[in-house]
Design a protein around this motif. Sequence first.
Motif, PDB file in Angstrom:
ATOM      1  N   THR A  62       1.019  -1.219  -0.209  1.00 21.26           N
ATOM      2  CA  THR A  62      -0.201  -0.112   0.070  1.00 21.26           C
ATOM      3  C   THR A  62       0.734   1.388   0.215  1.00 21.26           C
ATOM      4  N   LEU A  63       0.677   2.540  -1.249  1.00 10.75           N
ATOM      5  CA  LEU A  63       1.356   3.396  -0.709  1.00 10.75           C
ATOM      6  C   LEU A  63      -0.406   4.765  -1.200  1.00 10.75           C
ATOM      7  N   ASN A  64      -1.346   4.321  -1.048  1.00 14.37           N
ATOM      8  CA  ASN A  64      -1.994   5.470  -1.024  1.00 14.37           C
ATOM      9  C   ASN A  64      -3.388   5.567   0.202  1.00 14.37           C
ATOM     10  N   ALA A  65      -4.016   6.035   0.044  1.00 12.48           N
ATOM     11  CA  ALA A  65      -5.144   6.079   1.153  1.00 12.48           C
ATOM     12  C   ALA A  65      -6.032   7.539   1.087  1.00 12.48           C
ATOM     13  N   GLU A  66      -7.053   6.726  -0.222  1.00 10.31           N
ATOM     14  CA  GLU A  66      -7.618   7.161  -0.942  1.00 10.31           C
ATOM     15  C   GLU A  66      -9.171   8.033  -0.563  1.00 10.31           C
ATOM     16  N   TRP A  67      -9.822   7.646   0.748  1.00 12.29           N
ATOM     17  CA  TRP A  67     -10.598   8.127   1.684  1.00 12.29           C
ATOM     18  C   TRP A  67      -9.958   9.512   2.439  1.00 12.29           C
ATOM     19  N   ASP A  68     -11.398  10.207   2.386  1.00  7.77           N
ATOM     20  CA  ASP A  68     -11.256  11.893   2.697  1.00  7.77           C
ATOM     21  C   ASP A  68     -11.095  11.566   4.537  1.00  7.77           C
ATOM     22  N   GLU A  69     -11.687  11.056   5.000  1.00 15.01           N
ATOM     23  CA  GLU A  69     -11.944  10.639   6.669  1.00 15.01           C
ATOM     24  C   GLU A  69     -11.348   9.188   7.517  1.00 15.01           C
ATOM     25  N   ILE A  70     -10.962   8.538   6.477  1.00 13.57           N
ATOM     26  CA  ILE A  70     -10.481   7.443   6.735  1.00 13.57           C
ATOM     27  C   ILE A  70      -8.661   7.145   6.506  1.00 13.57           C
ATOM     28  N   ASN A 206     -22.032   0.040   7.812  1.00 13.09           N
ATOM     29  CA  ASN A 206     -21.966   0.442   9.383  1.00 13.09           C
ATOM     30  C   ASN A 206     -21.256   1.787   9.346  1.00 13.09           C
ATOM     31  N   GLU A 207     -21.668   2.332  10.173  1.00 10.67           N
ATOM     32  CA  GLU A 207     -20.752   3.939  10.275  1.00 10.67           C
ATOM     33  C   GLU A 207     -19.728   3.342   9.565  1.00 10.67           C
ATOM     34  N   GLU A 208     -18.572   3.322   9.488  1.00 12.40           N
ATOM     35  CA  GLU A 208     -17.225   2.405   9.811  1.00 12.40           C
ATOM     36  C   GLU A 208     -17.191   2.949   7.773  1.00 12.40           C
ATOM     37  N   THR A 209     -17.482   2.066   6.865  1.00 10.69           N
ATOM     38  CA  THR A 209     -17.907   1.636   6.300  1.00 10.69           C
ATOM     39  C   THR A 209     -18.322   3.074   5.117  1.00 10.69           C
ATOM     40  N   PHE A 210     -19.296   4.097   5.895  1.00 12.47           N
ATOM     41  CA  PHE A 210     -19.559   5.400   5.134  1.00 12.47           C
ATOM     42  C   PHE A 210     -18.610   5.873   5.424  1.00 12.47           C
ATOM     43  N   LEU A 211     -17.988   6.175   5.723  1.00 15.07           N
ATOM     44  CA  LEU A 211     -16.691   7.071   6.047  1.00 15.07           C
ATOM     45  C   LEU A 211     -16.196   6.634   5.094  1.00 15.07           C
ATOM     46  N   PHE A 212     -16.023   5.467   3.990  1.00 16.90           N
ATOM     47  CA  PHE A 212     -15.527   4.984   2.751  1.00 16.90           C
ATOM     48  C   PHE A 212     -15.616   6.091   1.352  1.00 16.90           C
ATOM     49  N   ALA A 213     -15.736   7.724   1.626  1.00 22.20           N
ATOM     50  CA  ALA A 213     -15.920   8.085   1.115  1.00 22.20           C
ATOM     51  C   ALA A 213     -15.094   9.224   0.308  1.00 22.20           C
TER      52      ALA A 213
END
Length: 272
Positions: A62-70, A206-213
């Motif tokens: 892994t070299l990228n972190a694509e989500w805004d809040e995770i 759940n609330e966790e995957t809701f933050l995959f955005a």
Amino acid sequence: MKLLSRADDFGSARAANKAILEAVEAGHVIRNVSCMAVGPYIEEGAEYLKKYCHIDIGIHVTLNAEWDEIKWGPLTRVDSASTVTDARGYFLPSQQMLAERKPDVAEIIKEYDAQLDKLTMLGLRVSYADSHMFPELFVEGLDTEFEQWIKRKGLLNSTEYYSSHEAGIPAFTERENEFLQSMDTWLQKAREWEQIFYLTHPAIANEETFLFANAHFKRGVVQKERQEEYLAVTSLRWEKWCEQYEITPVRYSQATKQDDSKQALKKMLGIE
């Protein structure tokens, strides 16, 4: 037909760990699990995953972190001289941003070493390597170095197993309960092929995957898609599908390398 079935992003979230572990326990289709050593929940997930012997475990470098809040960052250097992180020490959100940095490939390989060492330390028997968001296709010089690194580590290279066919990938649906029909349609189209690749990212909604955005995926979109994939990989319908379409889910160690694998990968990603 061989179905090379892989679940990605183990360790990235508890919702992903739970979904993937349920799929592995069910034993219907998932035979390969790719682990993110930098994920916040890899330690607790590894304690359960390493008990299963009917799957191949891979490193999802892994070299990228694509989500805004995770977010997640490297296991190696996180100082201002790092060529792969932002000002906060997290990985950059896109491959293009990473490529524009012209990162030090030697630094990247050291990070890959650290990620593999961590998975090994956790007791995971890593047998293959793949990458999160395929940075080797964007960063100059990384493709060759990554291939050589995989060979040095004695791992199978997942890039050699991608396959393309007219069926594409299972289409996501408007309603959650319609995705299984989409899977059936996909398998019908693919049944004439000797081996196909099935990539999935199951996670419980759940609330966790809701933050995959992020800017490209508004909140709830990824959550819904990964819930659909979770329901698919744990479905009892696989018993019928495997018999009806003569499908054998396989591990990388049982799969056949493909002659057009790199072209198939680029086609899957929409890269010419």
